[in-house]
Design an enzyme around this catalytic site. Structure first.
Site, PDB file in Angstrom:
ATOM      1  N   GLY A   1       3.718   6.323  -0.524  1.00 27.40           N
ATOM      2  CA  GLY A   1       4.353   5.887  -1.760  1.00 27.40           C
ATOM      3  C   GLY A   1       4.597   4.398  -1.693  1.00 27.40           C
ATOM      4  O   GLY A   1       4.293   3.754  -0.673  1.00 27.40           O
TER       5      GLY A   1
ATOM      6  N   SER B   1       0.839  -1.202   0.000  1.00 19.42           N
ATOM      7  CA  SER B   1       0.000   0.000   0.000  1.00 19.42           C
ATOM      8  C   SER B   1       0.867   1.243   0.000  1.00 19.42           C
ATOM      9  O   SER B   1       2.027   1.202   0.406  1.00 19.42           O
ATOM     10  CB  SER B   1      -0.904   0.008   1.238  1.00 19.42           C
ATOM     11  OG  SER B   1      -1.556   1.256   1.354  1.00 19.42           O
ATOM     12  N   HIS B   2       0.288   2.379  -0.450  1.00 18.48           N
ATOM     13  CA  HIS B   2       0.981   3.668  -0.365  1.00 18.48           C
ATOM     14  C   HIS B   2       1.160   4.079   1.096  1.00 18.48           C
ATOM     15  O   HIS B   2       2.015   4.890   1.413  1.00 18.48           O
ATOM     16  CB  HIS B   2       0.166   4.752  -1.068  1.00 18.48           C
ATOM     17  CG  HIS B   2       0.232   4.675  -2.560  1.00 18.48           C
ATOM     18  ND1 HIS B   2      -0.319   3.646  -3.275  1.00 18.48           N
ATOM     19  CD2 HIS B   2       0.795   5.509  -3.471  1.00 18.48           C
ATOM     20  CE1 HIS B   2      -0.098   3.857  -4.565  1.00 18.48           C
ATOM     21  NE2 HIS B   2       0.568   4.970  -4.703  1.00 18.48           N
ATOM     22  N   SER B   3       0.295   3.540   1.954  1.00 15.36           N
ATOM     23  CA  SER B   3       0.300   3.939   3.354  1.00 15.36           C
ATOM     24  C   SER B   3       0.864   2.820   4.231  1.00 15.36           C
ATOM     25  O   SER B   3       0.378   1.682   4.196  1.00 15.36           O
ATOM     26  CB  SER B   3      -1.135   4.277   3.780  1.00 15.36           C
ATOM     27  OG  SER B   3      -1.298   4.081   5.171  1.00 15.36           O
TER      28      SER B   3
END
Lengths: 207, 126
Positions: free
Chosen positions: B42, B8-10
């Site tokens: 990211g 995940s981006h988080s």
């Protein structure tokens, strides 16, 4: 058109330009994307400068491939795999070469565009960097066919890329994070098309 | 057991999904690859690579991603890894992870784990 020293200097100059444009690119991305394009690209190219420093004198393929791999591992957003793939594909074209001709540059751009299409599963007309890359390459090829020199050819490419950026304002994003914004993306230019145009302008200025 | 990786981006979301799966499949080999090293949003090539290596065993790995660069970066990691038994799954990340981990601790094989995760796509919630 360029020897390997010039390619190295040009990549570093692209990094400087991205750093200068960082806030603007991020601002564009704030409107229709996830607001990290400038910051991410600047972080990536900062690391590219570090990785390329000890590679002076290496062949152009190595320089481009290193740039691509560094972008993939440090950018953190979609532009990492996309620009990373573009530079890595161009690096494969230039493997072992010390000199890049205009024909080589076209082959690099062809490979880069194919790479971006493959990685992003996209094509032109979807409000992405391809809307600047594809028309720019077409314009450069016809300019070269008409007998223009490298500098003139690149100027034609930059002009066409800028028109591509303007075109992205008129269409709905159907790829990437901007597709969530849908119709509301109309009127806003694509950050990726913008950063590509910045890069091409730096290459043009280097000639 | 089939290993599971959550990209995940988080960082918090990836870890949160991992924690959620512990409710029903505490023993599943699962790893989070969320966010960048400096804590910002990211996806990190290195984190994904390490997470896959961490949970990779004889039964393979299913990787669940959120979107955009999470998908593209995972693709690049998979192209660079020598394994043929690491697969990406196109499913909702939380519901898919719960289904996949339950299937994994139930000793289902990679294809069956993936099928269960994919079924989360059509699961009607009410």
């Amino acid at each position: 058109m360029m020897d390997s020293k010039k390619v190295l200097d040009t990549i570093l100059a692209i990094g400087k330009r991205i750093e200068e444009e960082k806030d603007f690119l991020t601002e564009l991305d704030n409107v229709i994307g996830d607001g990290d394009h400038g910051i991410n690209m600047a972080r990536g190219f900062h690391m590219v400068a570090e990785k390329l420093a000890p590679l002076e004198g290496k062949d152009i393929g190595t320089l481009l491939k290193t740039t691509g791999m560094t972008l993939v591992s440090t950018v953190g957003g979609a532009s990492g795999p996309l620009y990373g793939t573009a530079f890595m594909k161009a690096g494969m074209v230039m493997a072992g070469k010390e000199e890049m001709s205009l024909t080589d540059f076209f082959a690099c751009m062809d490979a880069a565009i194919e790479g971006v299409k493959m990685r992003g599963k996209g094509d032109k007309g979807e409000k992405t960097m391809l809307d600047a890359m594809i028309p720019a390459l077409d314009a450069m090829k016809s300019s070269a066919d008409g007998g223009a020199g490298a500098k003139e050819v690149l100027k034609a490419g930059v002009q066409s890329a800028k028109e591509g950026v303007e075109y992205t304002k008129t269409i709905i994003a159907t790829k990437g994070r901007a597709s969530y914004v849908g119709e509301r993306s109309i009127g806003h230019q694509d950050p990726g098309a913008t950063s590509f145009t910045d890069m091409l302008e730096v290459i043009c200025q280097a000639l | 057991m089939v290993g599971i990786v959550i990209v995940s981006h988080s960082a918090m979301l990836a870890q949160g999904v991992v924690d959620l799966t512990r409710m029903m499949a505490a023993d599943c080999p699962i790893a989070a690859a969320g966010g960048l090293d400096d804590g910002s949003f990211g996806t990190s090539y290195e984190k994904i690579m390490n997470a896959i290596e961490d949970v990779h065993g004889p039964d393979g790995v299913a990787v669940l991603m959120d979107m955009g660069s999470a998908v593209m970066t995972t693709e690049m990691v998979l192209e660079d890894l020598p394994y043929t038994d690491v697969k990406m799954v196109d499913c909702p990340i939380a519901e898919g992870a719960v289904a996949a981990t339950i299937a994994s601790v139930g000793r289902l094989d990679l294809d069956s784990v993936i099928a269960d995760a994919l079924a989360a796509k059509d699961m009607q919630k009410f």
